[in-house]
Design a protein around this motif. Sequence first.
Motif, short mmCIF file in Angstrom:
data_model
loop_
_atom_site.label_atom_id
_atom_site.label_comp_id
_atom_site.label_asym_id
_atom_site.label_seq_id
_atom_site.Cartn_x
_atom_site.Cartn_y
_atom_site.Cartn_z
N MET A 218 3.90 27.02 29.92
CA MET A 218 3.32 26.49 31.07
C MET A 218 1.86 25.63 31.25
SD MET A 218 5.46 28.09 33.14
CE MET A 218 4.47 28.28 34.97
N SER A 219 1.69 25.72 30.42
CA SER A 219 0.09 24.57 30.04
C SER A 219 0.69 23.42 29.95
CB SER A 219 -0.59 25.10 29.03
OG SER A 219 -0.27 24.90 27.60
N SER A 220 2.09 22.86 29.53
CA SER A 220 2.37 21.73 29.05
C SER A 220 2.31 21.30 30.64
CB SER A 220 4.07 21.91 28.26
OG SER A 220 3.98 22.70 27.50
N ASN A 221 1.94 19.68 29.47
CA ASN A 221 2.37 18.77 31.14
C ASN A 221 2.99 16.90 30.84
OD1 ASN A 221 1.35 16.78 33.15
ND2 ASN A 221 -0.11 16.41 31.82
N TRP A 222 4.37 17.25 30.69
CA TRP A 222 4.94 16.31 30.78
C TRP A 222 4.24 14.82 30.80
CZ3 TRP A 222 9.81 16.54 27.94
CH2 TRP A 222 10.02 18.52 28.22
N PHE A 223 4.54 13.55 30.37
CA PHE A 223 3.99 12.01 30.09
C PHE A 223 5.26 11.36 29.68
CE2 PHE A 223 3.10 13.55 25.66
CZ PHE A 223 3.46 12.68 25.41
N GLU A 224 4.73 10.53 30.62
CA GLU A 224 5.43 9.53 30.67
C GLU A 224 5.03 8.41 29.13
OE1 GLU A 224 8.71 7.87 33.41
OE2 GLU A 224 7.24 8.11 34.32
N LEU A 225 5.72 7.16 28.85
CA LEU A 225 4.60 6.36 27.90
C LEU A 225 4.36 4.89 28.16
CD1 LEU A 225 7.15 7.19 24.54
CD2 LEU A 225 5.08 7.14 25.16
N GLN A 226 3.18 4.77 29.05
CA GLN A 226 2.85 3.90 29.82
C GLN A 226 2.81 2.22 28.48
OE1 GLN A 226 2.13 3.49 32.89
NE2 GLN A 226 1.53 5.06 32.98
N PRO A 227 3.12 0.54 29.19
CA PRO A 227 2.90 -0.02 28.46
C PRO A 227 2.22 0.21 27.80
CG PRO A 227 4.30 -0.44 30.86
CD PRO A 227 3.37 0.60 30.50
N GLY A 228 2.13 -1.07 26.63
CA GLY A 228 0.47 -1.44 26.05
C GLY A 228 -0.20 -0.13 24.32
N ASN A 229 -1.65 -0.10 24.53
CA ASN A 229 -1.92 0.53 23.15
C ASN A 229 -2.11 2.21 23.95
OD1 ASN A 229 -4.01 2.20 21.18
ND2 ASN A 229 -2.50 0.52 20.49
N VAL A 230 -0.81 3.33 23.44
CA VAL A 230 -1.62 4.29 23.91
C VAL A 230 -1.84 5.23 22.14
CG1 VAL A 230 0.24 4.25 25.09
CG2 VAL A 230 1.27 4.59 22.76
N GLN A 231 -2.19 5.99 22.28
CA GLN A 231 -2.85 7.14 20.90
C GLN A 231 -1.51 8.23 21.11
OE1 GLN A 231 -5.82 7.05 18.79
NE2 GLN A 231 -5.83 5.03 19.24
N LEU A 232 -0.96 8.36 20.02
CA LEU A 232 -0.11 9.96 20.39
C LEU A 232 0.07 10.80 19.11
CD1 LEU A 232 2.99 7.69 21.59
CD2 LEU A 232 1.60 9.53 22.44
N LYS A 233 0.07 11.41 18.45
CA LYS A 233 0.05 12.33 17.52
C LYS A 233 1.02 13.84 17.67
CE LYS A 233 -4.03 15.90 18.15
NZ LYS A 233 -4.91 16.34 17.35
N ALA A 234 1.74 14.86 16.59
CA ALA A 234 2.66 16.14 17.38
C ALA A 234 1.88 16.66 15.84
CB ALA A 234 3.70 15.53 16.73
N SER A 235 2.06 17.79 15.70
CA SER A 235 1.82 19.06 14.52
C SER A 235 2.79 18.46 13.50
CB SER A 235 1.50 20.38 15.44
OG SER A 235 2.72 20.53 16.88
N GLN A 236 3.50 18.44 13.69
CA GLN A 236 4.74 17.45 12.48
C GLN A 236 4.62 16.25 12.83
OE1 GLN A 236 6.64 20.94 10.14
NE2 GLN A 236 5.07 21.96 10.77
N ALA A 237 5.34 16.06 11.25
CA ALA A 237 6.00 15.08 11.32
C ALA A 237 6.91 14.34 12.27
CB ALA A 237 6.85 14.30 10.14
N THR A 238 7.42 13.52 13.00
CA THR A 238 7.81 13.76 14.22
C THR A 238 8.76 11.61 14.86
OG1 THR A 238 7.04 15.50 15.25
CG2 THR A 238 8.04 13.92 16.62
N THR A 239 9.63 11.99 14.71
CA THR A 239 10.32 10.40 15.16
C THR A 239 10.34 10.53 16.83
OG1 THR A 239 11.23 10.38 13.40
CG2 THR A 239 11.77 8.57 15.01
#
Length: 247
Positions: A218-239
């Motif tokens: 329930m604490s999740s917050n869905w997000f879209e990708l904004q044009p430009g530079n973004v910072q992302l990570k995942a707890s497992q290698a993800t495509t």
Amino acid sequence: MKSELNFKVIHEDGRTFDMHECGLWVESFHIYSPNAKRTTSENLNSDGERVRKSKQGTRPVYTSYQIESDSLYDFDELKHLIFSIFYTNQAFEIIRDYRPDRRIFAMQEGEFDINNITPVDGEFDLMLRMYDPNIYGETNEMNLTTAFSSYEIKGQKKTQWSSRTVFSAAASQFVLENNTGGRILLKYNFIAGDVLEIDYKRRKITRNGEDLAVALSMSSNWFELQPGNVQLKASQATTLTYTERYY
């Protein structure tokens, strides 16, 4: 010789119709501007109104054509081929020859008639409508790691995404996040070899092809990708995969 405005129509079932190869000369092809839809309320203590909500409505596409044939029979056959190309129950894809890196999805709006110039030649105007108002560009992949990394999101509009993760080891949860508060947290006892897929558009989460929506915190917050530079990570290698969007 081919019209500089020539394009291809691709039906949902994969059938492709090249206007030039079908015997159509494309005279005009105009995508209207974004259709601004505003919800407003009156300013009680000042002039004007306050914009409460903005969204992009559907967009018309004006097209016109010339056709020619060798006989009345051929003209009639071509006319009904044209009808079958543009009348569909689902939006068809359009790719213009001079912009193969962009595509739109549209449907015929209303009816149209073919005006005879001679008994075997004609011209007609056709209005299409983009019920999905976006112009789509290339589809791109990004390889996310367990540390925040910078990625360049191409396009002009925020866009949706999908992801695929193959677990290299057992884990009691999975997290995919950006650095501005967007976060997908799944609580589940994953094992090595599990394949996790997340589809933002459909809000669909599967493990090895089976629904896993129950794992979404329930604490999740869905997000879209904004044009430009973004910072992302995942707890497992993800495509992570997304398609560029343009106005």
